[in-house]
Design a protein around this motif. Structure first.
Motif, mmCIF file in Angstrom:
data_model
loop_
_atom_site.group_PDB
_atom_site.id
_atom_site.type_symbol
_atom_site.label_atom_id
_atom_site.label_comp_id
_atom_site.label_asym_id
_atom_site.label_seq_id
_atom_site.Cartn_x
_atom_site.Cartn_y
_atom_site.Cartn_z
ATOM 1 N N LEU A 117 0.813 -1.211 0.000
ATOM 2 C CA LEU A 117 0.000 0.000 0.000
ATOM 3 C C LEU A 117 0.850 1.266 0.000
ATOM 4 O O LEU A 117 0.452 2.283 -0.567
ATOM 5 N N PHE A 118 1.995 1.198 0.667
ATOM 6 C CA PHE A 118 2.851 2.374 0.833
ATOM 7 C C PHE A 118 4.273 1.885 1.017
ATOM 8 O O PHE A 118 4.501 0.859 1.658
ATOM 9 N N GLY A 119 5.233 2.625 0.466
ATOM 10 C CA GLY A 119 6.624 2.219 0.609
ATOM 11 C C GLY A 119 7.574 3.392 0.693
ATOM 12 O O GLY A 119 7.296 4.491 0.184
ATOM 13 N N LEU A 120 8.707 3.139 1.351
ATOM 14 C CA LEU A 120 9.827 4.083 1.424
ATOM 15 C C LEU A 120 11.095 3.408 0.936
ATOM 16 O O LEU A 120 11.364 2.252 1.275
ATOM 17 N N ILE A 121 11.881 4.130 0.153
ATOM 18 C CA ILE A 121 13.264 3.774 -0.159
ATOM 19 C C ILE A 121 14.111 4.895 0.410
ATOM 20 O O ILE A 121 14.028 6.041 -0.049
ATOM 21 N N TYR A 215 10.990 -8.839 0.675
ATOM 22 C CA TYR A 215 11.494 -7.627 1.302
ATOM 23 C C TYR A 215 12.379 -6.810 0.362
ATOM 24 O O TYR A 215 12.653 -5.648 0.633
ATOM 25 N N ASP A 216 12.811 -7.399 -0.770
ATOM 26 C CA ASP A 216 13.574 -6.645 -1.768
ATOM 27 C C ASP A 216 12.683 -5.785 -2.653
ATOM 28 O O ASP A 216 13.175 -4.827 -3.271
ATOM 29 N N VAL A 217 11.407 -6.143 -2.797
ATOM 30 C CA VAL A 217 10.588 -5.527 -3.837
ATOM 31 C C VAL A 217 9.338 -4.808 -3.346
ATOM 32 O O VAL A 217 8.785 -3.982 -4.075
ATOM 33 N N GLN A 218 8.862 -5.105 -2.145
ATOM 34 C CA GLN A 218 7.597 -4.520 -1.721
ATOM 35 C C GLN A 218 7.647 -2.985 -1.721
ATOM 36 O O GLN A 218 6.749 -2.329 -2.260
ATOM 37 N N ALA A 219 8.653 -2.402 -1.124
ATOM 38 C CA ALA A 219 8.757 -0.942 -1.103
ATOM 39 C C ALA A 219 8.970 -0.376 -2.506
ATOM 40 O O ALA A 219 8.289 0.589 -2.884
#
Length: 264
Positions: A117-121, A215-219
């Motif tokens: 739904l929401f991500g930060l890099i 965990y590599d791609v969700q954000a």
């Protein structure tokens, strides 16, 4: 989709985790930090910066969102009752981290049963934070806050393509990548999660990778899709759980790359 009040709470929590991870990681970057190898068959390094950052993020969740589930690279899965799960990679690009290159990042996302739904890099050393979701798509860095938007490139022969490792994955997956790259204007390597951030910012046009985890791609999925891009696996299906990933700036560009990769 969470209501507006919940969206604000989730976003604030994500930023609090990113701040906590920065504080845990930066004192250890470009120091004589010892790394351990998690893969006896190869080299998959982990450091106290990875572990400390994930612990710091989990501490924030314990305080702000104790009912949410967690999936983290270093400490695995923790159950929850809210229907929300945080997916954390405390340092995506540990090989880059121990080499002193500032292309690693902290990945934070929140998902429900339908996907991210929401991500930060977050790139702590250069002070850049890319976010996407809940109607937001922006990057905050040394020049302030600017909107994110993918490029309009629609043809492979005008595209810049990135991947982290030249070998990509298996021999067949590597050849699939090279078949796409040979059609592109420029290919670059070694960016880890920063490649996805650059795609969301409109500086590059394709990222093609294989052998990834959730965990590599969700954000990156959340950030790129909020910026107008498209992310799937190499068959055009959702890539939420990782594996083979194709991220593209435009639908046309995605379709051209997919036509090549789907045969692998």
């Amino acid at each position: 989709m969470p209501d507006s009040t919940e969206q604000v709470a989730l976003r604030r929590c994500a930023h609090a985790m990113a701040d906590a991870a920065r504080a845990a990681i930066l004192p250890l970057f470009r120091t004589a930090l010892v790394s351990d190898n998690k893969d006896l068959a190869g080299f998959d390094p982990v450091t106290e910066a990875d572990r400390g950052a994930e612990r710091a993020m989990r501490d924030v969740l314990a305080r702000l969102r104790p009912d949410d589930a967690i999936l983290g690279e270093e400490y695995g899965e923790t159950g929850g009752t809210s229907g929300m799960q945080w997916v954390l990679d405390p340092i995506d690009g540990t090989r880059a981290f121990i080499s002193g290159t500032p292309t690693w990042g902290v990945l934070i996302s929140v998902r429900n049963a339908g996907g991210p739904l929401f991500g930060l890099i977050d790139q702590p050393y250069v002070g850049e934070r890319f976010e996407g979701g809940f109607g937001l798509s922006e990057m905050t860095g040394p020049r302030g806050t600017v909107p994110l938007a993918v490029s309009g490139v629609a043809r492979l022969d005008e595209a810049t393509i990135l991947t982290t490792f030249p070998e990509v994955g298996t021999e067949a997956e590597g050849e699939g990548f090279r078949r796409v790259a040979r059609r592109c204007q420029l290919a670059r390597y070694g960016m880890d999660c920063y490649a996805y951030a650059l795609l969301a910012a409109g500086h590059v046009d394709l990222v093609v990778e294989a052998g990834l985890s959730a965990y590599d791609v969700q954000a990156p999925i959340a950030v790129i899709e909020a910026a107008g891009g498209r992310v799937t696996d190499w068959q055009g299906r959702p890539a939420h759980e990782g594996g083979r990933v194709l991220a593209a700036a435009t639908e046309d560009l995605h379709a051209q790359a997919l036509d090549i990769l789907s045969a692998v």
